[in-house]
Design a protein around this motif. Sequence first.
Motif, PDB file in Angstrom:
ATOM      1  N   MET A  12       0.830  -1.211   0.000  1.00 10.38           N
ATOM      2  CA  MET A  12       0.000   0.000   0.000  1.00 10.38           C
ATOM      3  C   MET A  12       0.862   1.258   0.000  1.00 10.38           C
ATOM      4  N   ALA A  13       2.037   1.164   0.623  1.00  8.92           N
ATOM      5  CA  ALA A  13       2.947   2.319   0.642  1.00  8.92           C
ATOM      6  C   ALA A  13       3.407   2.663  -0.766  1.00  8.92           C
ATOM      7  N   GLU A  14       3.365   1.683  -1.646  1.00  7.98           N
ATOM      8  CA  GLU A  14       3.818   1.902  -3.025  1.00  7.98           C
ATOM      9  C   GLU A  14       2.705   2.468  -3.913  1.00  7.98           C
ATOM     10  N   THR A  15       1.509   2.652  -3.354  1.00  9.29           N
ATOM     11  CA  THR A  15       0.401   3.243  -4.113  1.00  9.29           C
ATOM     12  C   THR A  15       0.234   4.705  -3.688  1.00  9.29           C
ATOM     13  N   ARG A  16      -0.697   5.389  -4.310  1.00 12.07           N
ATOM     14  CA  ARG A  16      -0.978   6.772  -3.920  1.00 12.07           C
ATOM     15  C   ARG A  16      -2.235   6.852  -3.049  1.00 12.07           C
ATOM     16  N   GLU A  17      -2.649   5.692  -2.501  1.00 15.37           N
ATOM     17  CA  GLU A  17      -3.862   5.661  -1.676  1.00 15.37           C
ATOM     18  C   GLU A  17      -3.699   6.472  -0.396  1.00 15.37           C
ATOM     19  N   THR A  18      -4.815   7.017   0.086  1.00 11.89           N
ATOM     20  CA  THR A  18      -4.828   7.700   1.386  1.00 11.89           C
ATOM     21  C   THR A  18      -6.082   7.256   2.136  1.00 11.89           C
ATOM     22  N   GLY A  19      -6.138   7.568   3.412  1.00  9.43           N
ATOM     23  CA  GLY A  19      -7.330   7.291   4.207  1.00  9.43           C
ATOM     24  C   GLY A  19      -7.111   6.181   5.225  1.00  9.43           C
ATOM     25  N   ILE A  20      -8.225   5.697   5.751  1.00 10.19           N
ATOM     26  CA  ILE A  20      -8.166   4.662   6.794  1.00 10.19           C
ATOM     27  C   ILE A  20      -8.319   3.288   6.153  1.00 10.19           C
ATOM     28  N   PHE A  21      -7.475   2.365   6.587  1.00  9.24           N
ATOM     29  CA  PHE A  21      -7.529   0.992   6.082  1.00  9.24           C
ATOM     30  C   PHE A  21      -7.523  -0.002   7.238  1.00  9.24           C
ATOM     31  N   HIS A  22      -8.434  -0.938   7.229  1.00 13.82           N
ATOM     32  CA  HIS A  22      -8.353  -2.061   8.161  1.00 13.82           C
ATOM     33  C   HIS A  22      -7.454  -3.115   7.513  1.00 13.82           C
ATOM     34  N   MET A  23      -6.540  -3.654   8.316  1.00  6.93           N
ATOM     35  CA  MET A  23      -5.561  -4.594   7.776  1.00  6.93           C
ATOM     36  C   MET A  23      -5.324  -5.714   8.795  1.00  6.93           C
ATOM     37  N   ALA A  24      -6.149  -6.735   8.693  1.00  3.07           N
ATOM     38  CA  ALA A  24      -6.014  -7.888   9.590  1.00  3.07           C
ATOM     39  C   ALA A  24      -6.090  -9.137   8.742  1.00  3.07           C
ATOM     40  N   ASN A  25      -5.550 -10.240   9.274  1.00  2.00           N
ATOM     41  CA  ASN A  25      -5.745 -11.499   8.554  1.00  2.00           C
ATOM     42  C   ASN A  25      -7.245 -11.784   8.480  1.00  2.00           C
ATOM     43  N   LYS A  26      -7.650 -12.505   7.427  1.00  2.00           N
ATOM     44  CA  LYS A  26      -9.083 -12.741   7.203  1.00  2.00           C
ATOM     45  C   LYS A  26      -9.661 -13.667   8.281  1.00  2.00           C
ATOM     46  N   GLY A  27     -10.915 -13.427   8.619  1.00  2.00           N
ATOM     47  CA  GLY A  27     -11.613 -14.265   9.585  1.00  2.00           C
ATOM     48  C   GLY A  27     -11.435 -13.736  10.991  1.00  2.00           C
ATOM     49  N   TYR A  28     -11.989 -14.458  11.940  1.00  2.00           N
ATOM     50  CA  TYR A  28     -11.870 -14.039  13.336  1.00  2.00           C
ATOM     51  C   TYR A  28     -12.079 -15.229  14.261  1.00  2.00           C
ATOM     52  N   GLY A  29     -11.741 -15.025  15.522  1.00  2.00           N
ATOM     53  CA  GLY A  29     -11.923 -16.105  16.490  1.00  2.00           C
ATOM     54  C   GLY A  29     -11.816 -15.577  17.904  1.00  2.00           C
ATOM     55  N   THR A  30     -12.185 -16.405  18.863  1.00  2.00           N
ATOM     56  CA  THR A  30     -12.005 -16.044  20.274  1.00  2.00           C
ATOM     57  C   THR A  30     -10.580 -16.429  20.675  1.00  2.00           C
ATOM     58  N   ARG A  31     -10.182 -15.959  21.852  1.00  2.00           N
ATOM     59  CA  ARG A  31      -8.877 -16.384  22.384  1.00  2.00           C
ATOM     60  C   ARG A  31      -8.876 -17.914  22.528  1.00  2.00           C
ATOM     61  N   LEU A  32     -10.007 -18.457  22.967  1.00  2.00           N
ATOM     62  CA  LEU A  32     -10.100 -19.916  23.153  1.00  2.00           C
ATOM     63  C   LEU A  32      -9.928 -20.638  21.809  1.00  2.00           C
ATOM     64  N   GLU A  33     -10.524 -20.091  20.749  1.00  2.00           N
ATOM     65  CA  GLU A  33     -10.370 -20.728  19.422  1.00  2.00           C
ATOM     66  C   GLU A  33      -8.916 -20.693  18.943  1.00  2.00           C
ATOM     67  N   ILE A  34      -8.194 -19.643  19.320  1.00  2.00           N
ATOM     68  CA  ILE A  34      -6.760 -19.599  18.956  1.00  2.00           C
ATOM     69  C   ILE A  34      -6.029 -20.734  19.680  1.00  2.00           C
ATOM     70  N   VAL A  35      -6.346 -20.906  20.962  1.00  2.00           N
ATOM     71  CA  VAL A  35      -5.709 -21.979  21.755  1.00  2.00           C
ATOM     72  C   VAL A  35      -6.032 -23.333  21.118  1.00  2.00           C
ATOM     73  N   GLU A  36      -7.290 -23.540  20.759  1.00  2.00           N
ATOM     74  CA  GLU A  36      -7.700 -24.828  20.180  1.00  2.00           C
ATOM     75  C   GLU A  36      -6.992 -25.075  18.842  1.00  2.00           C
ATOM     76  N   GLU A  37      -6.857 -24.025  18.052  1.00  2.00           N
ATOM     77  CA  GLU A  37      -6.192 -24.152  16.752  1.00  2.00           C
ATOM     78  C   GLU A  37      -4.713 -24.524  16.944  1.00  2.00           C
ATOM     79  N   ILE A  38      -4.079 -23.886  17.936  1.00  2.00           N
ATOM     80  CA  ILE A  38      -2.655 -24.166  18.186  1.00  2.00           C
ATOM     81  C   ILE A  38      -2.483 -25.614  18.678  1.00  2.00           C
ATOM     82  N   MET A  39      -3.371 -26.054  19.576  1.00  2.00           N
ATOM     83  CA  MET A  39      -3.287 -27.437  20.070  1.00  2.00           C
ATOM     84  C   MET A  39      -3.448 -28.414  18.899  1.00  2.00           C
ATOM     85  N   SER A  40      -4.377 -28.087  18.008  1.00  2.00           N
ATOM     86  CA  SER A  40      -4.621 -28.974  16.871  1.00  2.00           C
ATOM     87  C   SER A  40      -3.423 -28.983  15.909  1.00  2.00           C
TER      88      SER A  40
END
Length: 283
Positions: A196-224
Amino acid sequence: MKILLFGAGGLVGKELVALYARTANEVSRPTSAEVDITKFEQVQDFVNEHKPELIINCAALTDVDKCELEEDTAYKINALGPKHIALAAREQHAKVIHLSTDYVFDGEKGEPYNEFDATQPINIYGKSKLDGEEFIKEVTDDFMIIRTAWVFGKGRGNFVDYVVDGVLKQKEITAIKDMVSSPTYAEDLAVQIKKMAETRETGIFHMANKGYGTRLEIVEEIMSLIGKPANVKVITQRQWEKPAKRPAFSALNNYHLTVLGKNEMPEWKEALKRYLKAKYKII
Ligand SMILES: NC(=O)c1ccc[n+]([C@@H]2O[C@H](COP(=O)([O-])OP(=O)(O)OC[C@H]3O[C@@H](n4cnc5c(N)ncnc54)[C@H](OP(=O)(O)O)[C@@H]3O)[C@@H](O)[C@H]2O)c1
């Protein structure tokens, strides 16, 4: 390009340093001891001396509970710091890329927040970060504000490391089941910021990995992923006694990137797998 990076020693900053090191860009990266962003003259002198075309601000007080307990320090670093950077950048006609947070939202929406949703922080960290955003918008036209969430990466200890350590050493892991956001790999974030720094874009951008989860789901994913169970103590946010309240659901929708056809952030579970492979070589 001449780039000035504040907060280069942090979780996100270190990934940007590593990424830009593989390019021809010239990156200056003062520590907080060299340039304290709460001191305008220090910021101005450094910017005037180095004359960057782009300033990326990853410097912040990110300890959410410390912000609650040390309000003045939080506002100085998270609100006045960005103001100083924007003022100095404006003088040099430099673009500012400023990092912000999902905690500018109250967590009541019940679905991922996009850039057009109203902000309503519920703790000092979120308030001070929102004030930092406002200063950037007031002072300069040439900015990108990048809101990210629940970052993990090699730069410093983080929630994912705490969980991996708990699983590998069979220590008790506390996991909150009613706090949701978008876990984000610092490496993916750095790649998308640079694009994005290489473009001429301006403004607010949300930038997170896709999807979401609870803290517990992160723990379960790591255990798996590791293939080992762990001793998990499941609690609610109410049972988690901390000075600062956190939003219950602050997942981010990278809507601005998506409508521009530029959302290249991978899915968080896939990113988590790459991180465990890269850092722990255990899967
Ligand atoms: N980590 C997350 O989960 C997360 C989530 C959402 C948003 N964010 C946002 O992403 C950005 C980067 O976060 P991070 O986790 O990478 O940060 P971090 O690891 O906590 O590092 C913070 C950096 O800020 C620098 N800093 C602190 N006070 C300073 C001052 N007065 N002057 C100059 N530098 C100062 C520190 O430098 P020294 O070490 O030299 O003191 C350090 O390099 C922040 O804007 C944060 O709000 C992070």
